[in-house]
Design an enzyme around this catalytic site. Structure first.
Site, PDB file in Angstrom:
ATOM      1  N   THR A   1       0.053   6.395  -3.652  1.00  0.00           N
ATOM      2  CA  THR A   1      -0.808   6.286  -4.858  1.00  0.00           C
ATOM      3  C   THR A   1      -1.404   5.074  -5.259  1.00  0.00           C
ATOM      4  OG1 THR A   1       0.739   8.221  -5.641  1.00  0.00           O
ATOM      5  CG2 THR A   1      -0.871   7.136  -7.036  1.00  0.00           C
TER       6      THR A   1
ATOM      7  N   ASP B   1       8.324   0.445   2.637  1.00  0.00           N
ATOM      8  CA  ASP B   1       8.402   0.201   1.170  1.00  0.00           C
ATOM      9  C   ASP B   1       9.816  -0.104   0.973  1.00  0.00           C
ATOM     10  OD1 ASP B   1       8.479   2.915   1.541  1.00  0.00           O
ATOM     11  OD2 ASP B   1       7.684   3.291  -0.053  1.00  0.00           O
TER      12      ASP B   1
ATOM     13  N   LYS C   1      -1.176  -2.213  -4.502  1.00  0.00           N
ATOM     14  CA  LYS C   1      -0.723  -3.444  -5.328  1.00  0.00           C
ATOM     15  C   LYS C   1      -0.768  -4.671  -4.569  1.00  0.00           C
ATOM     16  CE  LYS C   1       2.552  -0.583  -7.776  1.00  0.00           C
ATOM     17  NZ  LYS C   1       4.310  -0.178  -8.134  1.00  0.00           N
TER      18      LYS C   1
ATOM     19  N   VAL D   1       0.803  -1.175  -0.020  1.00  0.00           N
ATOM     20  CA  VAL D   1       0.012   0.081  -0.030  1.00  0.00           C
ATOM     21  C   VAL D   1       1.037   1.199  -0.001  1.00  0.00           C
ATOM     22  CG1 VAL D   1      -2.083   1.194   0.853  1.00  0.00           C
ATOM     23  CG2 VAL D   1      -1.686  -1.217   1.298  1.00  0.00           C
TER      24      VAL D   1
END
EC number: 2.7.1.33
Length: 273
Positions: free
Chosen positions: A12, A118, A15, A9
């Protein structure tokens, strides 16, 4: 055979992918995911959109054995994400964070809890693919650049505005500069305002990458591999290819890859089942 569901997450995009236990994060085939998708992260704020997403995934997939995820969009988004499958309440949700442990890797970040999940997932994903000195670039809303050495040490990295943020910043904070539109002539010194903006922002990104390669060399960890992921990956890779052979800082092995963060979540999840 087990099935694992993965969520990345971002600011933007949200996925997801499903992988089977017969596969490995080090696999390199193009069609790696048994199932995958992507939607706007803002969709999680809508009960209707959450219901549609959950229904779509639940009807497409068998019940997974575990769910792994990263989220950089805030606590409320995590709560919305974990509310997707009430019918699967017995499934374990495992969150990869910036300070999550991963065998064979360690970060020199001063406070690993502040390291973007991330970014850390992408580092893990890169490690699953190779053990060389690696530069990891995620070219999304922000562009992040991280150095991972062959000895498994993450030496930190940089965060800079992504290409669209650069373009919008110029439009929003100047009186006469428009929102630039990329075209085939947007390379080199711009001969129009539009191309001057596009080429200038590209140059800033490529310059940061070249500087990172130089610093890694000075640190005795010369970059052998560059992975580029994210929505602007193809743009940056194309620009980098134009410098190939023209600079002593050029890396021979530069490759775009989709789902590096998801791959990292997957590798980490396998160590935490």
């Amino acid at each position: 055979m087990s099935l694992y569901l993965l969520f990345d997450v971002g600011n933007t995009r949200l996925k997801w992918a499903a992988v089977e236990s017969t596969q490995q994060p080090s696999d390199r085939q193009k069609k790696l995911w048994a199932y995958s998708g992507s939607i706007s992260s803002k969709s999680l704020a809508s009960p209707e959109h959450r219901a549609e997403l959950a229904d779509y995934i639940a009807k497409t997939l068998p019940k997974p054995d575990a769910i792994g995820f990263t989220c950089v969009a805030g606590k409320g988004v995590i709560e919305n994400l974990q509310s997707l499958f009430p019918q699967w309440s017995d499934i374990s949700w495992k969150q990869l964070k910036g300070d999550s442990q991963y065998n064979s890797l360690r970060t020199l970040y001063q406070d690993p809890s502040k390291l973007g999940a991330d970014r850390w997932a992408a580092v893990i994903g890169a490690r699953a693919l190779s053990n060389t000195n690696t530069l990891i670039i995620n070219a999304g809303t922000a562009t992040t650049i991280d150095l991972l050495s062959s000895n498994g040490v993450h030496y930190g990295g940089w965060i800079l505005p992504g290409l669209e943020l650069m373009h919008k910043s110029l439009e929003g904070n100047t009186a006469q500069l428009p929102l630039a539109v990329r075209d085939e002539t947007s390379y080199g010194f711009g001969l129009s305002t539009n191309n001057a903006i596009i080429s200038g922002c590209d140059a800033a990104q490529i310059g940061a990458i070249q500087y990172a390669i130089q610093l890694a060399k000075e640190m005795n960890h010369p970059v052998e591999k560059v992975w580029i992921d994210g929505g602007n990956a193809k743009i940056l890779a194309a620009q980098m290819s134009k410098f190939k052979g023209q600079s002593s800082l050029t890396v021979e092995s530069t490759e775009t890859i989709e789902g590096l963060v998801l791959r990292g979540i997957w590798a980490w999840l396998l160590q935490n089942l």
